[in-house]
Design an enzyme around this catalytic site. Structure first.
Site, short mmCIF file in Angstrom:
data_model
loop_
_atom_site.label_atom_id
_atom_site.label_comp_id
_atom_site.label_asym_id
_atom_site.label_seq_id
_atom_site.Cartn_x
_atom_site.Cartn_y
_atom_site.Cartn_z
N GLU A 295 9.71 1.69 10.64
CA GLU A 295 10.71 2.75 10.53
C GLU A 295 9.96 4.07 10.65
O GLU A 295 9.16 4.43 9.77
CB GLU A 295 11.49 2.67 9.21
CG GLU A 295 12.66 3.66 9.24
CD GLU A 295 13.58 3.55 8.03
OE1 GLU A 295 13.76 2.45 7.50
OE2 GLU A 295 14.11 4.59 7.61
N LYS B 107 0.89 -1.18 0.00
CA LYS B 107 0.00 0.00 0.00
C LYS B 107 0.91 1.22 0.00
O LYS B 107 1.42 1.63 1.03
CB LYS B 107 -0.86 -0.02 1.26
CG LYS B 107 -2.19 0.69 1.16
CD LYS B 107 -2.15 2.15 0.76
CE LYS B 107 -1.79 3.06 1.92
NZ LYS B 107 -1.68 4.48 1.50
N CYS C 272 13.80 10.71 6.88
CA CYS C 272 13.79 10.28 8.29
C CYS C 272 15.18 10.37 8.89
O CYS C 272 15.31 10.52 10.10
CB CYS C 272 13.19 8.89 8.43
SG CYS C 272 13.94 7.67 7.38
N GLU D 236 10.02 16.36 15.15
CA GLU D 236 10.46 16.14 13.78
C GLU D 236 9.75 17.14 12.87
O GLU D 236 8.52 17.15 12.78
CB GLU D 236 10.13 14.72 13.34
CG GLU D 236 10.67 14.42 11.95
CD GLU D 236 10.38 13.01 11.46
OE1 GLU D 236 9.22 12.57 11.53
OE2 GLU D 236 11.33 12.36 11.00
#
Ligand code: TXE
Length: 496
Positions: free
Chosen positions: A259, A183, A293, A391
């Site tokens: 992750e 997906k 990331c 973040e």
């Protein structure tokens, strides 16, 4: 001289991929290029019934052993053929990555080269995958540890590296003998569908790789909750990662690989080559517009050189070429979604409000169309500020200062994350002490963002679970079975 590729004349309609064939007939989601604001692709909004059919196809392909039952060499041969086809279609796939994601074409081409390497390493891993044996259990018992594929894998991928993150997983999942349902992110699905063409041409049996497109809330959520999916590999936000853990617990305790986010430190000592380190800092936060990331978003710099170093980084940032990603000379392209663009600009406003000093960037770049943000540096950041803790996922670097090695380590570890870190020094004691003490799954010494698919990737703490790529990456999609074999006659238990 630079070359500027042109946009497609009309948006391309894609089908979803189920059991070896592309299908249409679903309502379409239209994706506009974030760099140009024009529609480029039309992607099916699949139904949960489509997902159900894909899991059934993947289950059938797993249970009849059309893939898992092949020798590792045969699986490896398919992966090597896929690498060759990717080499041939490199520029076309890179182009689609640019259209939907907004990253520069030169960077996208480099990423496809990395993906080709992932398939080559995956091919080797398919051949080398093995278990273990125990010859030390006494003369009457022999032990074998078999490695078996986990089964049907659900793979949910994000929009920041649509093809690269896919290819850091797919060859290793295939090497293990698993089958899968993918997906992709709803805004960057095209290249995941193009990979279906590549794998079919390479000879992958039907039903092994399936792609169901649609929203995270419907298709993604249903995949995480599906009771017949044995493992889920998710890359994306920490919030959705957390919901994957709940969904796994509430359905079938499927194995998870996660992750998630990062707030990665780049530690610069006064004894480093400051020019090199400044280039690394500018690159580490600007690459992929900081939508990465492993972006090094917290600069932790020794106080004695901090002002000089921040000025160096700011000067380099001002020279970075932000522009149309279809221009081969562009280094920083567009922000991938309007929501992400708002998030980044919101954090920039918040940094200023919190009292940090803007040394570079700090604003949108107006190219007449699309959404762009200039590489940004904040100095005078303190550890309690939101820009130092959360973040941002954009080209925003926050500078914090230290006096001692211990202080640098403490600042680096002052985060809930642990994805990546970088240290710059000419002193081996400092380099290795910091490397050993900072909690991160990927580490760079006097470099940044370096590496290939031979090395495992993954995070400590809230950055995730498990490891992708390398031999760890293929083992991640297997489970071990301990087999005990009696040699000779077993001593009887019932003796009366
Ligand atoms: O991610 P989401 P978003 C971080 C980054 C960014 C933030 C939000 O900080 O600003 O996340 O990005 C699917 N069940 N990262 O909102 O929603 C979705 O369709 C199952 C870090 O885009 O996590 C897509 O395929 N799946 C990061 C994928 O999850 C769901 C990469 C990622 O989307 C779902 C991206 C649900 N309930 C963002 N909801 C990294 N680690 O590299 C959404 N999805």
């Amino acid at each position: 001289m630079t070359t500027l590729l042109s946009l497609p004349h009309s948006p391309r309609e894609f089908g979803f991929y189920l059991d070896g064939a592309f299908h249409g007939g679903r309502p379409l989601f239209e994706r506009a290029s974030p760099a140009h604001g024009v529609p480029v692709s039309r992607i099916p909004k699949c139904t949960v019934a489509d997902l159900e059919a894909a899991v059934v196809a993947a289950r059938r392909a797993f249970e009849d052993r059309r893939w898992a039952g092949l020798p590792g060499a045969a699986r490896g041969a398919v992966l090597l053929r896929a690498a060759d086809i990717l080499r041939r279609r490199r520029d076309e796939i890179a182009y689609w990555e640019v259209l939907e994601n907004g990253k520069p074409i030169s960077q996208a081409r480099g990423e496809i080269d990395h993906c080709i390497a992932c398939f080559e390493v995956g091919a080797g891993a398919a051949r080398l995958l093995h278990g273990d044996s125990f010859n030390n259990l006494g003369d009457s018992l022999f032990g074998m540890v078999l490695r078996e594929p986990v089964g049907v894998v659900g793979l949910i991928t994000p929009w920041n590296f649509p093809f690269l993150i896919l290819c850091e997983r797919v060859p290793f999942i295939l090497a293990s003998g698993c089958t899968m349902v993918v997906k992709p992110s709803e805004v960057t699905s095209a290249t995941t569908l193009l990979l279906a063409e590549v794998l079919a041409e390479a000879g992958l049996p039907n039903g092994v790789y399936n792609v169901i497109t649609g929203s995270g809330r419907s298709i993604g959520q249903a995949l995480t909750e599906h009771p017949d999916v044995d493992m889920l590999s998710f890359t994306g936000s920490t919030a959705v990662g957390r919901s994957c853990v709940h969904a796994a617990a509430d359905s079938n305790f499927k194995k998870l690989g996660l992750e998630l986010g990062g707030k990665n430190p780049i530690i610069v000592f006064a004894d480093s080559d400051l020019e090199d380190a400044a280039d690394g800092a500018a690159f580490g936060i600007s690459f992929n517009t900081g939508q990465c990331c492993v972006s090094s978003s917290r600069l932790i710099v020794e106080r004695s050189v901090a002002a000089e170093f921040e000025a160096l980084v700011a000067a380099k940032m001002a020279r970075i070429r932000v522009g149309d990603p279809l221009d081969a000379a562009t280094q920083v392209g567009a922000i991938t979604t309007a929501a992400q663009n708002d998030t980044i600009l919101g954090y920039i406003a918040r940094g200023t409000a919190e009292g940090a000093q803007l040394l570079a960037g700090g604003q949108a770049v107006d190219l007449g169309r699309g959404q762009y943000i200039a590489p940004t540096l904040f100095a005078g950041v303190t550890p309690d500020m939101a820009i130092a803790r959360e973040e941002i996922f954009g080209p925003v670097l926050c500078s914090l200062r230290f006096d001692t090695v211990e202080e640098a380590i403490a600042l680096a570890n002052d985060t809930v994350y642990g994805l990546a870190a970088s240290v710059w020094t000419k002193n081996i004691d400092k380099a290795l002490t910091v490397t050993r003490r900072v909690r991160a799954g990927r580490f760079w010494v006097n470099t940044i963002m370096a590496g290939g698919p031979e090395m495992p990737l993954g995070g400590f703490r809230q950055s995730g679970w498990g490891r992708e790529a390398g031999m760890s990456g293929v083992e991640e999609y297997t489970q071990t079975k301990s087999v005990h074999v009696e040699l000779g006659k077993r001593a009887h238990w019932v003796t009366g």
